[in-house]
Design an enzyme around this catalytic site. Structure first.
Site, short mmCIF file in Angstrom:
data_model
loop_
_atom_site.label_atom_id
_atom_site.label_comp_id
_atom_site.label_asym_id
_atom_site.label_seq_id
_atom_site.Cartn_x
_atom_site.Cartn_y
_atom_site.Cartn_z
N TYR A 181 -3.86 1.36 -15.06
CA TYR A 181 -3.54 1.14 -13.65
C TYR A 181 -2.72 2.32 -13.10
O TYR A 181 -2.84 2.66 -11.92
CB TYR A 181 -2.75 -0.16 -13.49
CG TYR A 181 -3.60 -1.40 -13.66
CD1 TYR A 181 -4.07 -2.09 -12.56
CD2 TYR A 181 -3.92 -1.88 -14.93
CE1 TYR A 181 -4.85 -3.22 -12.70
CE2 TYR A 181 -4.69 -3.01 -15.09
CZ TYR A 181 -5.17 -3.69 -13.97
OH TYR A 181 -5.95 -4.81 -14.13
N HIS A 184 -14.28 -14.32 -12.87
CA HIS A 184 -13.99 -12.92 -13.19
C HIS A 184 -14.51 -12.51 -14.56
O HIS A 184 -15.00 -11.41 -14.74
CB HIS A 184 -12.49 -12.68 -13.10
CG HIS A 184 -12.10 -11.25 -13.26
ND1 HIS A 184 -12.32 -10.31 -12.27
CD2 HIS A 184 -11.53 -10.58 -14.29
CE1 HIS A 184 -11.89 -9.14 -12.68
NE2 HIS A 184 -11.41 -9.26 -13.90
N ASP A 228 -14.54 -5.48 -13.37
CA ASP A 228 -13.14 -5.10 -13.42
C ASP A 228 -13.06 -3.58 -13.66
O ASP A 228 -13.76 -2.83 -12.99
CB ASP A 228 -12.41 -5.91 -14.51
CG ASP A 228 -10.90 -5.86 -14.40
OD1 ASP A 228 -10.33 -6.66 -13.64
OD2 ASP A 228 -10.29 -5.00 -15.06
#
Length: 394
Positions: free
Chosen positions: A320, A372, A181
């Site tokens: 982000y 994930h 990630d």
């Protein structure tokens, strides 16, 4: 250790009134109407969140994970004007290979707790003593117990530089790095910056998508060429994610500050975190339906509670906004790289793509299960992958 800045021990004890406030807010949740479909295509299902809230308010005990954290050596140090929190567990072996492991969103250092023992003391977990690691697990800026910047600029590139400073400050002259990630983004940037001592990296969410594939996915076009079975599987996963799984990242990438509700409602925060990707959500929903999976109810709530107690729901979303990197595009990493492919990741990178993206690919393996949150969900397999990936670099 470097004398650039002191490294201080870190201790944690959450006030009981903060836990009481959390429980009270959960019980006062104002619930929406139930979804009108029989699956998760409209988002996290009401029954999942009702069971999560019931367990969180009545059965969950934060003190258990707090005790686990307190039992570990934890520290803070200032790097580039920001307090960085990290766990640092040394192996008993003098020849242990240092590794810095970076979590992502919505992860935290809790995501890696299960791999500390297997990596630092492999003999106790059925592995060779010579595969031991010293383990460093930092909290990303704006996450967990690390500081929150008051200026812009803390993107994966700057974090990568900070991690190199951290490893130097801890006295390591040779080490490896791992991430998935956002951890992958940081780890790949470390490889591109090539700090002295970094031998190689490992990733469980590699950036390998070829340009023509990426462009076709971006515009909703069919595959630009014939694909192998592995490549078609990755294409199908990515096509689904681009069409149905990007909304959270787009919101946080454009308007992170707007997410005030996440700081006010613990149930709202948990729902937002659960809906990271479809396969992880499906697994978590099964957990709250009472099925045995790689994660438990406590695992999931340990992580959500950490975000709540540290008030990092909005600040963590800013990464982000800060990052301008193309998440899955190859970056030109030319250090040795190990890749572990878990089938329920956002996409399972084909060997052909990995070999093209990483010319010095030293390890590639496709695992039978896991998604994930690989270190959290499948710690034994994940630890075995770390040993195999880095054995040639010792």
């Amino acid at each position: 250790m470097s004398e650039m800045a002191p490294v201080r021990e870190f201790s944690l004890e959450v006030a009981e009134e903060d836990l009481a406030d959390l429980r009270e807010r959960i019980t006062r949740m104002r619930w929406p109407t139930e979804e009108i479909v029989g699956d998760e295509s409209q988002g996290v299902r009401l029954r999942t969140m009702r069971e999560l809230a019931r367990y969180w308010a009545t059965d969950y005990d934060w003190r258990q994970v707090e005790a686990k954290l307190q039992a570990l050596p934890q520290f803070t140090t200032e790097i580039d004007g920001l307090a960085i929190h990290f766990i640092h567990v040394r192996s008993k072996r003098a020849d242990a290979l240092p590794i810095v492991v970076t979590h992502g969103w919505p992860g935290s250092v809790i995501e890696q707790l299960k791999i500390i023992g297997p990596l630092t003391d492999p003999e106790a977990h059925g592995a060779a003593a010579g595969d031991a690691f010293d383990v460093v697990i930092p909290s990303l800026p704006c996450h967990g117990f690390s500081g929150t910047p008051t200026v812009t600029g803390w993107d994966p590139i700057r974090i990568a530089r900070a991690w190199a400073v951290l490893m130097e400050r801890l006295g390591y002259t040779r080490y490896v790095a791992q991430g998935g990630d956002w951890g992958n983004a940081v780890t790949e940037q470390m490889a591109l910056q090539r700090p002295m001592g970094l031998l190689g990296i490992h990733t469980n969410m590699p950036a390998t998508i070829p340009d023509d594939i990426a462009k076709a996915l971006q515009f909703g076009d069919p595959p630009p060429r014939a694909l192998s079975n592995e490549e078609q599987y990755a294409w199908d996963q990515l096509d689904f994610f681009y069409k149905h799984g990007l909304a959270y990242a787009q919101e946080m990438g454009n308007r992170p500050q707007t997410l005030y509700a996440l700081e006010d409602s613990p149930v709202g925060l948990a729902a937002w975190m659960l809906d990271h990707d479809a396969r992880a959500l499906s697994l978590i929903a099964r957990v709250f339906d009472g099925q045995d999976e790689g994660l438990t109810k406590d695992d999931i709530l340990d992580n959500a509670t950490l975000y709540w107690l540290t008030r990092t729901a909005v600040s963590s979303a800013r990464l982000y906004w800060e990052s301008k990197l193309a998440f899955f595009a190859p970056k030109g990493v030319d250090l040795p790289v190990g890749v572990s492919v878990f089938p329920d990741e956002i996409y399972a990178a084909p060997r052909s793509w990995a070999e093209s993206a990483y010319p010095k690919l030293i390890h590639y393996n496709r695992l039978p299960e896991g998604g994930h949150f690989a270190a959290w969900e499948q710690p034994q397999m994940f630890s075995e992958e770390m040993r195999a990936a880095f054995r040639s670099l010792r």
